[in-house]
Design an enzyme around this catalytic site. Structure first.
Site, PDB file in Angstrom:
ATOM      1  N   ASN A 176       0.753  -1.119   0.096  1.00  0.00           N
ATOM      2  CA  ASN A 176       0.088  -0.046   0.005  1.00  0.00           C
ATOM      3  C   ASN A 176       0.818   1.105   0.122  1.00  0.00           C
ATOM      4  OD1 ASN A 176      -2.513  -1.303   0.134  1.00  0.00           O
ATOM      5  ND2 ASN A 176      -2.440  -1.705   2.174  1.00  0.00           N
TER       6      ASN A 176
ATOM      7  N   GLY B 178      -4.469   3.494   1.565  1.00  0.00           N
ATOM      8  CA  GLY B 178      -4.700   3.076   2.971  1.00  0.00           C
ATOM      9  C   GLY B 178      -3.574   2.690   3.758  1.00  0.00           C
ATOM     10  N   GLN B 179      -2.149   3.265   3.333  1.00  0.00           N
ATOM     11  CA  GLN B 179      -1.191   2.936   4.238  1.00  0.00           C
ATOM     12  C   GLN B 179      -1.202   3.838   5.458  1.00  0.00           C
ATOM     13  OE1 GLN B 179       2.712   4.107   2.127  1.00  0.00           O
ATOM     14  NE2 GLN B 179       3.715   3.457   4.027  1.00  0.00           N
TER      15      GLN B 179
ATOM     16  N   HIS C 205       6.546  -2.247   3.862  1.00  0.00           N
ATOM     17  CA  HIS C 205       5.917  -3.399   4.486  1.00  0.00           C
ATOM     18  C   HIS C 205       5.191  -4.107   3.321  1.00  0.00           C
ATOM     19  CE1 HIS C 205       2.906  -0.620   5.762  1.00  0.00           C
ATOM     20  NE2 HIS C 205       1.888  -1.386   5.373  1.00  0.00           N
ATOM     21  N   LEU C 206       5.517  -5.280   3.080  1.00  0.00           N
ATOM     22  CA  LEU C 206       4.874  -6.044   1.971  1.00  0.00           C
ATOM     23  C   LEU C 206       3.947  -7.029   2.525  1.00  0.00           C
ATOM     24  CD1 LEU C 206       4.843  -7.119  -0.892  1.00  0.00           C
ATOM     25  CD2 LEU C 206       6.676  -8.504  -0.580  1.00  0.00           C
TER      26      LEU C 206
HETATM   27  P1  5GP Z   1      -0.767  -0.633   5.740  1.00  0.00           P
HETATM   28  O1  5GP Z   1      -2.128  -0.368   6.006  1.00  0.00           O
HETATM   29  O2  5GP Z   1       0.108   0.341   6.373  1.00  0.00           O
HETATM   30  O3  5GP Z   1      -0.623  -1.072   4.611  1.00  0.00           O
HETATM   31  O4  5GP Z   1      -0.796  -2.002   6.839  1.00  0.00           O
HETATM   32  C1  5GP Z   1      -0.256  -1.851   8.138  1.00  0.00           C
HETATM   33  C2  5GP Z   1      -0.431  -3.201   8.668  1.00  0.00           C
HETATM   34  O5  5GP Z   1       0.159  -3.240   9.829  1.00  0.00           O
HETATM   35  C3  5GP Z   1      -1.943  -3.335   8.913  1.00  0.00           C
HETATM   36  O6  5GP Z   1      -2.520  -4.466   8.463  1.00  0.00           O
HETATM   37  C4  5GP Z   1      -2.149  -3.491  10.354  1.00  0.00           C
HETATM   38  O7  5GP Z   1      -3.157  -4.396  10.943  1.00  0.00           O
HETATM   39  C5  5GP Z   1      -0.864  -3.919  10.793  1.00  0.00           C
HETATM   40  N1  5GP Z   1      -0.460  -3.360  12.182  1.00  0.00           N
HETATM   41  C6  5GP Z   1      -0.434  -2.358  12.769  1.00  0.00           C
HETATM   42  N2  5GP Z   1       0.075  -2.202  14.019  1.00  0.00           N
HETATM   43  C7  5GP Z   1       0.613  -3.511  14.208  1.00  0.00           C
HETATM   44  C8  5GP Z   1       1.256  -3.979  15.421  1.00  0.00           C
HETATM   45  O8  5GP Z   1       1.489  -3.621  16.192  1.00  0.00           O
HETATM   46  N3  5GP Z   1       1.577  -5.329  15.084  1.00  0.00           N
HETATM   47  C9  5GP Z   1       1.330  -6.045  13.939  1.00  0.00           C
HETATM   48  N4  5GP Z   1       1.863  -7.364  13.914  1.00  0.00           N
HETATM   49  N5  5GP Z   1       0.828  -5.643  13.205  1.00  0.00           N
HETATM   50  C10 5GP Z   1       0.431  -4.149  12.884  1.00  0.00           C
END
Ligand code: 5GP
Ligand code: ZN
Length: 114
Positions: A87, A93-94, A100-101
């Site tokens: 993302n 929605g990042q 991260h992948l």
């Molecule tokens: P994004 O929406 O930025 O692409 O994805 C971020 C991801 O990180 C989300 O899917 C969210 O659930 C995950 N995430 C957020 N905080 C934590 C955390 O403290 N630990 C873990 N394992 N995942 C997290």
């Protein structure tokens, strides 16, 4: 970066369910899984996002891809299929500004994504 959530996971200040680790990258289960397998693969070095991955960082990306392949095999989704997602920015929605992948699988995934 001290105030970055994923840097804190890398330095073990915040616990995570680690699936794979190498000197350059870490894979751990997403805290809010969107599929039966939902693993995040990150570089240990702080890189904010896809737009910060310049050409000199091709080894980082290669390491992340290699780890995603290992995760897919370990989780048994190499045979059934899986999706890899970066993302980037608000519309995608990042939520965490550390590259991260997402590695998602073990269910049929709709296309186009929401
Ligand atoms: P994004 O929406 O930025 O692409 O994805 C971020 C991801 O990180 C989300 O899917 C969210 O659930 C995950 N995430 C957020 N905080 C934590 C955390 O403290 N630990 C873990 N394992 N995942 C997290
Ligand atoms: Zn970070």
């Amino acid at each position: 970066m001290a105030d970055c959530l994923f840097c804190r996971i890398v330095s073990k200040k915040i616990p995570a369910d680690v699936v794979a680790e190498s000197p350059e990258a870490l894979a751990f289960r997403d805290i809010n899984p969107q599929a039966p397998v939902h693993v995040l693969v990150i570089p240990k070095e702080h890189i904010a996002g896809v737009l910060d991955l310049d050409k000199g960082r091709s080894e980082t990306l290669s390491e992340m891809m290699s780890m995603a392949q290992d995760v897919a095999r370990k989780e048994g989704i190499d045979r059934t299929g899986f999706r890899l997602v970066f993302n980037c920015g608000a519309d995608a929605g990042q939520a965490v500004d550390h590259l991260h992948l997402h590695c998602l699988g073990k269910r049929a995934l709709a296309w186009p994504p929401g």
